[in-house]
Design an enzyme around this catalytic site. Structure first.
Site, short mmCIF file in Angstrom:
data_model
loop_
_atom_site.label_atom_id
_atom_site.label_comp_id
_atom_site.label_asym_id
_atom_site.label_seq_id
_atom_site.Cartn_x
_atom_site.Cartn_y
_atom_site.Cartn_z
N ASP A 209 -1.00 -7.70 9.22
CA ASP A 209 -2.17 -7.38 8.39
C ASP A 209 -2.62 -8.62 7.62
O ASP A 209 -3.60 -8.56 6.87
CB ASP A 209 -1.89 -6.20 7.45
CG ASP A 209 -0.69 -6.40 6.54
OD1 ASP A 209 0.15 -7.29 6.82
OD2 ASP A 209 -0.58 -5.64 5.55
N ASP B 180 2.39 8.52 3.98
CA ASP B 180 2.19 7.58 2.87
C ASP B 180 1.34 8.28 1.83
O ASP B 180 0.99 9.45 1.99
CB ASP B 180 1.57 6.26 3.36
CG ASP B 180 2.09 5.06 2.57
OD1 ASP B 180 1.93 5.06 1.34
OD2 ASP B 180 2.68 4.14 3.17
N TYR C 68 4.03 -9.96 9.51
CA TYR C 68 3.03 -9.03 8.95
C TYR C 68 1.66 -9.35 9.54
O TYR C 68 0.99 -10.30 9.13
CB TYR C 68 3.05 -9.09 7.42
CG TYR C 68 3.97 -8.02 6.85
CD1 TYR C 68 5.26 -7.86 7.34
CD2 TYR C 68 3.54 -7.15 5.84
CE1 TYR C 68 6.09 -6.87 6.85
CE2 TYR C 68 4.37 -6.16 5.34
CZ TYR C 68 5.65 -6.02 5.84
OH TYR C 68 6.48 -5.04 5.36
N ASP D 201 10.54 1.69 0.23
CA ASP D 201 9.90 0.51 -0.38
C ASP D 201 9.04 0.90 -1.57
O ASP D 201 8.54 2.02 -1.65
CB ASP D 201 9.04 -0.22 0.66
CG ASP D 201 7.98 0.70 1.26
OD1 ASP D 201 8.32 1.85 1.58
OD2 ASP D 201 6.82 0.26 1.39
N GLU D 202 8.89 -0.04 -2.47
CA GLU D 202 7.88 0.01 -3.53
C GLU D 202 7.88 1.33 -4.30
O GLU D 202 6.82 1.89 -4.60
CB GLU D 202 6.48 -0.26 -2.93
CG GLU D 202 6.40 -1.63 -2.27
CD GLU D 202 5.07 -1.91 -1.61
OE1 GLU D 202 4.60 -3.06 -1.73
OE2 GLU D 202 4.49 -1.03 -0.95
N HIS E 3 5.58 6.13 -2.09
CA HIS E 3 4.57 6.29 -1.02
C HIS E 3 4.53 7.74 -0.53
O HIS E 3 4.46 8.00 0.67
CB HIS E 3 4.87 5.33 0.14
CG HIS E 3 4.57 3.89 -0.21
ND1 HIS E 3 3.28 3.43 -0.39
CD2 HIS E 3 5.38 2.83 -0.42
CE1 HIS E 3 3.32 2.13 -0.69
NE2 HIS E 3 4.58 1.74 -0.73
N ARG F 95 -2.77 5.24 6.42
CA ARG F 95 -3.96 4.68 5.75
C ARG F 95 -5.19 4.88 6.62
O ARG F 95 -6.26 5.23 6.14
CB ARG F 95 -3.74 3.21 5.45
CG ARG F 95 -2.98 2.92 4.16
CD ARG F 95 -1.62 3.62 4.07
NE ARG F 95 -0.89 3.26 2.89
CZ ARG F 95 -0.03 2.24 2.82
NH1 ARG F 95 0.25 1.52 3.89
NH2 ARG F 95 0.59 1.96 1.70
N TRP G 39 11.90 -6.88 4.68
CA TRP G 39 10.48 -7.27 4.71
C TRP G 39 10.12 -8.27 3.62
O TRP G 39 9.25 -9.09 3.80
CB TRP G 39 9.58 -6.04 4.64
CG TRP G 39 9.48 -5.34 3.31
CD1 TRP G 39 10.39 -4.49 2.76
CD2 TRP G 39 8.41 -5.43 2.38
NE1 TRP G 39 9.95 -4.04 1.54
CE2 TRP G 39 8.73 -4.60 1.28
CE3 TRP G 39 7.19 -6.13 2.34
CZ2 TRP G 39 7.89 -4.45 0.17
CZ3 TRP G 39 6.36 -5.97 1.24
CH2 TRP G 39 6.71 -5.15 0.17
N TRP H 176 -0.18 -2.71 8.93
CA TRP H 176 -0.62 -1.74 7.90
C TRP H 176 -2.13 -1.63 8.01
O TRP H 176 -2.81 -2.64 8.27
CB TRP H 176 -0.18 -2.21 6.51
CG TRP H 176 1.28 -2.43 6.42
CD1 TRP H 176 1.95 -3.62 6.53
CD2 TRP H 176 2.30 -1.44 6.22
NE1 TRP H 176 3.30 -3.43 6.41
CE2 TRP H 176 3.54 -2.10 6.22
CE3 TRP H 176 2.27 -0.05 6.04
CZ2 TRP H 176 4.75 -1.43 6.05
CZ3 TRP H 176 3.47 0.61 5.86
CH2 TRP H 176 4.70 -0.07 5.86
N THR H 177 -2.66 -0.43 7.76
CA THR H 177 -4.06 -0.21 8.16
C THR H 177 -5.01 0.14 7.00
O THR H 177 -5.99 0.84 7.20
CB THR H 177 -4.11 0.88 9.24
OG1 THR H 177 -3.45 2.06 8.76
CG2 THR H 177 -3.45 0.41 10.54
N GLU H 178 -4.71 -0.37 5.79
CA GLU H 178 -5.67 -0.15 4.71
C GLU H 178 -7.05 -0.70 5.10
O GLU H 178 -8.08 -0.10 4.83
CB GLU H 178 -5.23 -0.87 3.43
CG GLU H 178 -3.97 -0.33 2.79
CD GLU H 178 -2.73 -1.08 3.22
OE1 GLU H 178 -2.71 -1.64 4.36
OE2 GLU H 178 -1.76 -1.13 2.44
C1 ACM Z 1 6.09 -2.71 2.91
O1 ACM Z 1 5.36 -3.59 3.39
N1 ACM Z 1 5.77 -2.10 1.78
C2 ACM Z 1 7.31 -2.32 3.58
#
Ligand code: ACM
Length: 554
Positions: free
Chosen positions: A434, A198, A432, A337-338, A275, A169, A407, A483-485
């Site tokens: 972030d 990602d 987390y 994930d996701e 991702h 990100r 997670w 996470w660096t959004e």
């Molecule tokens: C995650 O935070 N999507 C692993």
């Protein structure tokens, strides 16, 4: 004997006050203060055996800038009056792969361990026994470089003590990655989880597929502000500034070597099947819809995922072939994930695959893909690690050595441990970084949401009470995520990660019954002087607020 009791209590009190005054983080398992101190002088000699010679050079390098002394590293002490002796000791097997004994007397410092990693951690402890100015990068005058006399015996509680970094990100320069690794080592963390791919950028050179970086490492702009506050996408605002960057394979090897010298395993993450939009932008045939996509410019969970054809699986195995040649890590992270399955529901390739394999649904299809990768990794002598979604379609075919990173709470980890898989506990509620460090978000740097104060991090217990003792052994440890959004620069990352990662380092190292937040806070107040000297943009302690439950929606 009654009068003795207050005396003993007083001694205990003094001892614990002195422990805190020593301010070692993470807190050592056993520490006994002795009288006197050892003064490092220009004539001090570092004595090592063959196995710990490199660590001796590392110690000499660390002591040099601030003291101005260039200590010699030798195999035998000769006539030296003061020595710092490092060495392996087979009688210390009980301290495990990473434990150590550190003895400081007025004339000798001795660090002994069963393995080199333990000697390295003894050296890290020694740095924290010296005045904080030892961390300066130029000679400091007027400081006596003395370490208090102590006997320390120490070993970690968990074997996985990790920190993650999302460089997709927001691309992070190689120099910052090294600084981050140094900070991990200072806190005796031993896993660097490098989130390299990602939707918004692919950050590792792959020679066979150059478009992954020539196309996939660059996006034309980035979304400004927190998009999930705006249901109406027409309100999104972009910065109109191209963003990108990647690490060549030589860069990545340099990072691996740098980390290895600090006893840190670099665990690379290559995300699949979700991702993965940056990869699909580079090679559209990896996707399901036959479209030319761009590298994603906003954040969130994206519908574009890899298709489950043989050619995509071979593509990813080709990518991993190059990854394995760079990263010696036993564990290779394949994300998982996701992965939204809407495209698979309409994709003829995906539906044909489900039919051919007699699978129940699209979740089972993801599990099948994960199983393919895990078996391939096993055949190459490695193990897959993935986010807890890899369990959603069942564990059939998943290699027994596959590891789950839990997670979305602890449940995925509990299920995995009960099914006989190793687990790293990384729940959003406690790990987390972030998330906001205050409920007063208006006075904090922009973050994705949530609230995770440092005492909630510190209170984290990685081993759920519901596991029996055999299952509990499956919990390898824990790890902090960044996470660096919204953390676009290294300084911003440092603000979010520190000091919370330091609290998690103590969770991962120190025995549960010895953890005490008040004691930790007192040591941290001294420790942040070191962080300041190391130019870490940590969140000031006075601002730390708490009281509410941790966690929150991402
Ligand atoms: C995650 O935070 N999507 C692993």
């Amino acid at each position: 004997m009654a009068p003795m009791i207050p005396f003993i209590a007083l001694v205990a009190l003094l001892a614990s006050a002195q422990d805190t005054a020593l301010s070692i983080i993470p807190r050592p398992v056993q520490l006994t203060r002795r009288t006197g101190s050892f003064g490092v002088t220009a004539g001090t000699v570092i004595v090592t055996d063959r196995a710990t010679r490199q660590i001796g050079y590392q110690l000499a390098d660390w002591l040099n800038p601030a003291t101005g002394y260039r200590l010699s590293v030798v195999a035998s002490p000769g006539q030296a009056a003061r020595t710092i002796t490092l060495g392996l000791d087979t009688t210390l097997a009980r301290l495990g792969e990473e434990g150590y004994r550190l003895s400081v007397t007025p004339t000798r410092i001795t660090i002994r361990a069963y393995r080199p990693a333990g000697v390295f951690y003894g050296v890290e402890t020694l740095r924290q026994l010296l005045p904080a100015d030892i961390f300066r990068d130029a000679p400091v005058t007027g400081v006596t470089w003395s370490a208090p006399a102590v006997e320390i015996e120490d070993r970690p509680r968990f074997q996985w003590r990790g920190a993650h970094l999302d460089v997709s990100r927001s691309f992070m320069p190689k120099e910052f990655v090294k600084k981050y690794i140094d900070l991990l080592a200072l806190h005796k963390l031993n896993r660097f989880h490098w989130h390299l791919t990602d939707d918004q950028g692919w950050r590792l050179e792959i020679r066979k597929y150059p478009r992954l970086t020539s196309v996939g490492a660059w996006r034309k702009q980035s979304l400004v502000g927190v998009q999930h506050r705006y249901a109406d996408t027409t309100q999104w605002v972009y910065d109109n500034i191209p963003h990108g960057g990647f690490y060549t394979q030589a860069d990545a090897r340099e990072i691996v070597a740098y980390a290895t010298a600090r006893f840190i395993t670099v665990v690379p993450e290559i995300e699949m099947p979700g991702h993965a939009q940056a990869a699909i932008a580079a090679y559209p045939w990896l996707g399901n819809m036959g479209q030319q996509l761009e590298v994603l410019t906003h954040w969130g969970v994206d519908a574009n995922i890899l298709n489950p054809s043989d050619s995509v699986i071979h593509f990813m195995q080709d990518v991993l072939t190059e990854v394995l040649a760079i990263f010696p890590s036993h564990w290779i992270h394949t994300g998982g994930d996701e992965a939204i399955k809407d495209q698979w529901k309409v994709s003829p390739v995906a539906q044909a695959r489900i039919k051919e394999l007699g699978l129940k649904d699209e979740n089972a299809l993801q599990s099948w893909m994960t199983a393919q990768m895990s078996q391939w990794l096993v055949s190459h002598g490695r193990a897959l690690i993935g986010w807890d979604e890899i369990l959603e379609g069942g564990t059939e075919g998943l290699a027994p050595n596959a590891v789950v990173m839990s997670w979305r709470g602890m449940e995925g980890g509990i299920a995995a441990a009960q099914a006989g898989h190793d687990v790293v506990m990384t729940p959003t509620s406690n790990t987390y970084f972030d998330y906001y460090q205050s409920q007063d978000a208006a006075h904090e740097p922009l973050a994705i949401g949530g609230f995770l104060p440092i005492d909630t991090v510190y209170a984290f217990e990685p081993v759920p009470a519901s596991l029996d003792s055999a299952q509990a052994k499956r919990v390898l440890g824990t790890q902090g995520q960044i996470w660096t959004e919204y953390q676009r620069t290294p300084k911003n990352v440092e603000y979010m990660v520190f000091p919370r990662l330091i609290a998690l380092a103590e969770v991962a190292w120190t025995p549960r019954e010895q953890r005490n937040f008040a004691d930790f806070s007192a040591r941290l107040a001294t420790h942040v002087v070191r962080l300041g000297i190391l130019d870490v943009n940590y969140r000031p302690l006075a601002r730390t607020v708490s009281g509410a439950a941790g966690g929150g929606a991402r």
